[in-house]
Design a protein around this motif. Structure first.
Motif, PDB file in Angstrom:
ATOM      1  N   ILE A 130      -7.011 -12.932   5.751  1.00 55.49           N
ATOM      2  CA  ILE A 130      -6.671 -11.324   6.517  1.00 55.49           C
ATOM      3  C   ILE A 130      -6.147 -11.159   7.684  1.00 55.49           C
ATOM      4  CG2 ILE A 130      -9.267 -11.225   5.308  1.00 55.49           C
ATOM      5  CD1 ILE A 130     -10.267 -10.908   8.496  1.00 55.49           C
ATOM      6  N   ILE A 131      -5.108  -9.701   7.785  1.00 56.02           N
ATOM      7  CA  ILE A 131      -4.666  -9.430   8.658  1.00 56.02           C
ATOM      8  C   ILE A 131      -4.405  -7.669   9.261  1.00 56.02           C
ATOM      9  CG2 ILE A 131      -2.328  -9.450   7.162  1.00 56.02           C
ATOM     10  CD1 ILE A 131      -0.273 -10.186   9.981  1.00 56.02           C
ATOM     11  N   ARG A 132      -4.023  -7.366  10.264  1.00 55.45           N
ATOM     12  CA  ARG A 132      -3.876  -5.894  10.365  1.00 55.45           C
ATOM     13  C   ARG A 132      -2.560  -5.556   9.825  1.00 55.45           C
ATOM     14  NH1 ARG A 132      -4.029  -4.530  16.836  1.00 55.45           N
ATOM     15  NH2 ARG A 132      -1.963  -6.789  16.809  1.00 55.45           N
ATOM     16  N   LEU A 133      -2.953  -4.414   9.374  1.00 58.63           N
ATOM     17  CA  LEU A 133      -1.885  -3.891   8.609  1.00 58.63           C
ATOM     18  C   LEU A 133      -0.465  -3.744   9.135  1.00 58.63           C
ATOM     19  CD1 LEU A 133      -1.158  -1.745   6.071  1.00 58.63           C
ATOM     20  CD2 LEU A 133      -1.847  -1.053   7.163  1.00 58.63           C
ATOM     21  N   SER A 134      -0.854  -3.244  10.165  1.00 62.05           N
ATOM     22  CA  SER A 134       0.621  -3.155  11.136  1.00 62.05           C
ATOM     23  C   SER A 134       1.193  -4.347  11.804  1.00 62.05           C
ATOM     24  CB  SER A 134      -0.355  -2.456  12.497  1.00 62.05           C
ATOM     25  OG  SER A 134      -0.582  -3.528  13.490  1.00 62.05           O
ATOM     26  N   MET A 172       0.722 -16.381   0.187  1.00 65.09           N
ATOM     27  CA  MET A 172      -0.362 -16.189  -0.168  1.00 65.09           C
ATOM     28  C   MET A 172      -1.112 -15.173  -0.177  1.00 65.09           C
ATOM     29  SD  MET A 172      -1.668 -19.823   1.829  1.00 65.09           S
ATOM     30  CE  MET A 172      -3.512 -19.646   1.653  1.00 65.09           C
ATOM     31  N   ARG A 173      -2.114 -14.710  -1.406  1.00 66.20           N
ATOM     32  CA  ARG A 173      -2.884 -13.389  -0.357  1.00 66.20           C
ATOM     33  C   ARG A 173      -3.460 -13.167   0.099  1.00 66.20           C
ATOM     34  NH1 ARG A 173      -2.808  -9.784  -4.045  1.00 66.20           N
ATOM     35  NH2 ARG A 173      -1.474 -11.736  -5.726  1.00 66.20           N
ATOM     36  N   THR A 174      -3.116 -11.977   0.918  1.00 66.23           N
ATOM     37  CA  THR A 174      -3.670 -11.231   2.495  1.00 66.23           C
ATOM     38  C   THR A 174      -4.059 -10.690   2.344  1.00 66.23           C
ATOM     39  OG1 THR A 174      -2.112 -13.217   3.634  1.00 66.23           O
ATOM     40  CG2 THR A 174      -3.601 -11.490   4.842  1.00 66.23           C
ATOM     41  N   ILE A 175      -5.386 -10.059   2.616  1.00 62.90           N
ATOM     42  CA  ILE A 175      -6.052  -8.710   2.853  1.00 62.90           C
ATOM     43  C   ILE A 175      -5.782  -8.516   4.035  1.00 62.90           C
ATOM     44  CG2 ILE A 175      -8.053  -7.894   2.859  1.00 62.90           C
ATOM     45  CD1 ILE A 175      -9.419  -9.601   1.474  1.00 62.90           C
ATOM     46  N   ARG A 176      -4.666  -6.816   3.934  1.00 67.23           N
ATOM     47  CA  ARG A 176      -4.363  -5.844   5.288  1.00 67.23           C
ATOM     48  C   ARG A 176      -5.408  -4.659   5.011  1.00 67.23           C
ATOM     49  NH1 ARG A 176       0.524  -7.818   5.984  1.00 67.23           N
ATOM     50  NH2 ARG A 176       1.508  -5.734   6.855  1.00 67.23           N
ATOM     51  N   ILE A 177      -5.833  -4.875   6.615  1.00 67.94           N
ATOM     52  CA  ILE A 177      -6.933  -4.335   7.243  1.00 67.94           C
ATOM     53  C   ILE A 177      -5.986  -3.157   8.275  1.00 67.94           C
ATOM     54  CG2 ILE A 177      -8.956  -4.219   8.662  1.00 67.94           C
ATOM     55  CD1 ILE A 177      -9.529  -6.716   7.249  1.00 67.94           C
ATOM     56  N   ASP A 178      -6.516  -1.215   8.099  1.00 62.09           N
ATOM     57  CA  ASP A 178      -5.644  -0.479   8.617  1.00 62.09           C
ATOM     58  C   ASP A 178      -6.651  -0.394   9.530  1.00 62.09           C
ATOM     59  OD1 ASP A 178      -4.291   1.389   9.155  1.00 62.09           O
ATOM     60  OD2 ASP A 178      -4.639   2.588   7.142  1.00 62.09           O
ATOM     61  N   THR A 179      -6.161  -0.600  11.016  1.00 63.77           N
ATOM     62  CA  THR A 179      -6.710  -0.765  12.156  1.00 63.77           C
ATOM     63  C   THR A 179      -6.264   0.879  12.733  1.00 63.77           C
ATOM     64  OG1 THR A 179      -5.609  -2.302  13.287  1.00 63.77           O
ATOM     65  CG2 THR A 179      -7.801  -2.619  11.921  1.00 63.77           C
ATOM     66  N   SER A 180      -5.350   1.279  12.515  1.00 57.54           N
ATOM     67  CA  SER A 180      -4.406   2.400  13.310  1.00 57.54           C
ATOM     68  C   SER A 180      -5.124   3.623  13.998  1.00 57.54           C
ATOM     69  CB  SER A 180      -3.369   3.433  12.252  1.00 57.54           C
ATOM     70  OG  SER A 180      -3.916   3.644  11.271  1.00 57.54           O
ATOM     71  N   ASP A 181      -6.662   3.477  13.740  1.00 55.31           N
ATOM     72  CA  ASP A 181      -7.293   4.695  14.214  1.00 55.31           C
ATOM     73  C   ASP A 181      -8.581   4.017  13.526  1.00 55.31           C
ATOM     74  OD1 ASP A 181      -7.330   6.368  12.311  1.00 55.31           O
ATOM     75  OD2 ASP A 181      -5.659   7.110  12.396  1.00 55.31           O
ATOM     76  N   ILE A 182      -9.619   5.434  14.160  1.00 63.07           N
ATOM     77  CA  ILE A 182     -10.826   4.805  13.576  1.00 63.07           C
ATOM     78  C   ILE A 182     -10.944   5.553  11.768  1.00 63.07           C
ATOM     79  CG2 ILE A 182     -11.837   6.953  14.550  1.00 63.07           C
ATOM     80  CD1 ILE A 182     -14.709   5.635  14.766  1.00 63.07           C
ATOM     81  N   TYR A 183     -10.485   6.896  11.909  1.00 65.21           N
ATOM     82  CA  TYR A 183     -10.513   7.379  10.568  1.00 65.21           C
ATOM     83  C   TYR A 183     -10.194   6.724   9.360  1.00 65.21           C
ATOM     84  CZ  TYR A 183     -10.971  10.596  14.751  1.00 65.21           C
ATOM     85  OH  TYR A 183     -10.916  11.604  15.946  1.00 65.21           O
TER      86      TYR A 183
END
Length: 406
Positions: free
Chosen positions: A338-342, A352-363
């Protein structure tokens, strides 16, 4: 005399589980592969593909690019992407791509070719709406159980997992496949653009609504929708009493108390990783939860090599994370990334398939938490059922390499 021998035999039985954890990684790996194969054999046939649509679509894109839209030889396409054409993961990739209606030709066929709809789904030169429609149909609408779930809840907020699983059972999905069916469904509707954040929550929208939101003109490259998570505490455990077969070791940048890295790690651990592992009965352990005197590096390596699963968070590009991940790669054991989207996935790992997580803001984060959990669960299920399904740079280019513990 006999009584004494009985006590000794009983004592040996009690010690057996402790010795089990001392097996070399390749022995554990072989055991897990054998057990996973037995589980798959005993499990009922899935009435849906055994991977996400996005994974199968990536393979279809390779076929389209390599053959310029024409049929390609099976042996040549796998040589092109650096995989063995006869391996279990390669055969499964062909099977799933067939189930999604992307390609024609089985894993013993000489040639593989794209279906008409599969070609529209990967051709970036066609109008964007046409490509998006093909993807939505292949990923969701053309898979009977996914279409039934979609039709039942379309126009509403994404319901709780329990409601989705219950609905899946109404559509003749066996109980033991309910979790997997729902995880794959959520990942697919999200990728296809049919699950979007509206009014602060994730909602299933109609295909027409989604297509109307796209530009009237323009070609391919339908935007991908990103991925995201909260803190966790927990009692310390000792390495000597750890049950590695029930453990998911979480490789992550931890940082000092109160640091950005610590807050990030706590957030992902408590809100996403731990909830995603609940259905597998896996206890998530982070390095700072290991409470045993001794060299911390040795204890961490024990967990890296003996835990049933490792989830690696590549955020912050922490060197310790990459060092620990390389050890797991060398042991050829199941991993989810996994990794932050940014952030950018480093070159050596971007295959390798990596799950990208959007942590730009709480919304952006909060409404998608359930989707991120499902995506992690979906990948976890795949690598646990078939430990060979996730190739890594070391297993690909040094397949004979083995790792042992002295």
């Amino acid at each position: 005399m006999k009584k004494g021998m009985d006590k000794k035999a009983e004592g040996n039985k009690k010690k057996a589980p402790a010795r089990e954890t001392q097996k070399a990684p390749e022995d554990l790996y072989a055991k897990r592969v054998e057990r996973a194969a037995a589980d798959r054999h005993a499990r009922k046939q899935r009435p849906f593909p055994a991977c996400s649509f996005e994974e199968a679509l990536d393979f279809a894109k390779q076929i389209f690019t390599f053959g310029s839209g024409q049929p390609v030889r099976r042996l040549l396409i796998f040589d092109h992407i650096g995989k063995s054409s006869e391996s279990g993961p390669s055969r499964q990739l062909i099977t799933n791509s067939n189930k999604y209606g992307l390609i024609e030709g089985g894993y013993q066929a000489e040639f593989l070719k794209l279906t008409q709809k599969g070609a529209r789904a990967v051709d970036d030169e066609i109008p964007r709406r046409e490509q998006a429609k093909a993807r939505a149909e292949l990923a969701v609408l053309d898979i009977p159980v996914f279409n039934q779930l979609y039709e039942k809840f379309c126009g509403s907020k994404l319901p709780p997992r329990a409601a989705l699983i219950d609905a899946a059972s109404d559509f003749s999905i066996p109980t033991e496949l309910g979790e997997e069916c729902v995880d794959t469904f959520i990942v697919n509707v999200r990728f296809a653009g049919l699950l979007q954040t509206l009014s602060g929550s994730e909602r299933l929208i109609t295909l027409d609504h989604f297509l109307d939101s796209l530009p009237a003109s323009g070609v391919g490259n339908t935007p991908r929708i990103a991925h995201t998570f909260e803190g966790a505490g927990g009692a310390l455990i000792t390495a000597s009493s750890a049950e590695f077969e029930k453990t998911c070791f979480y490789i992550t940048p931890i940082g000092d108390e109160g640091s950005e890295q610590r807050k990030h790690s706590d957030l992902f651990l408590g809100s996403i990783v731990e909830p995603a592992m609940d259905q597998f009965g896996l206890k998530v352990i982070r390095a700072d939860a290991i409470d045993k005197p001794g060299t911390i590096t040795r204890q961490i390596i024990d967990y890296i090599l003996r835990s049933r699963l490792v989830i690696a968070d590549l955020s912050f590009h922490n060197p310790n994370v990459f060092y620990e991940l390389a050890i797991r790669h060398a042991a050829k054991l199941p991993i989810v990334q996994i990794i932050r989207l940014s952030e950018r996935v480093p070159f050596d790992l971007n295959q390798m398939r990596t799950i990208r997580i959007d942590t730009s803001d709480i919304y952006s984060l909060v409404p998608k938490i359930e989707s991120y959990r499902s995506e992690i669960a979906s990948q976890t299920r795949r690598v646990l059922e078939d430990p060979t399904s996730s190739d890594n740079p070391i297993s690909t280019f040094a397949p004979s390499l083995t790792v042992t513990i002295g």
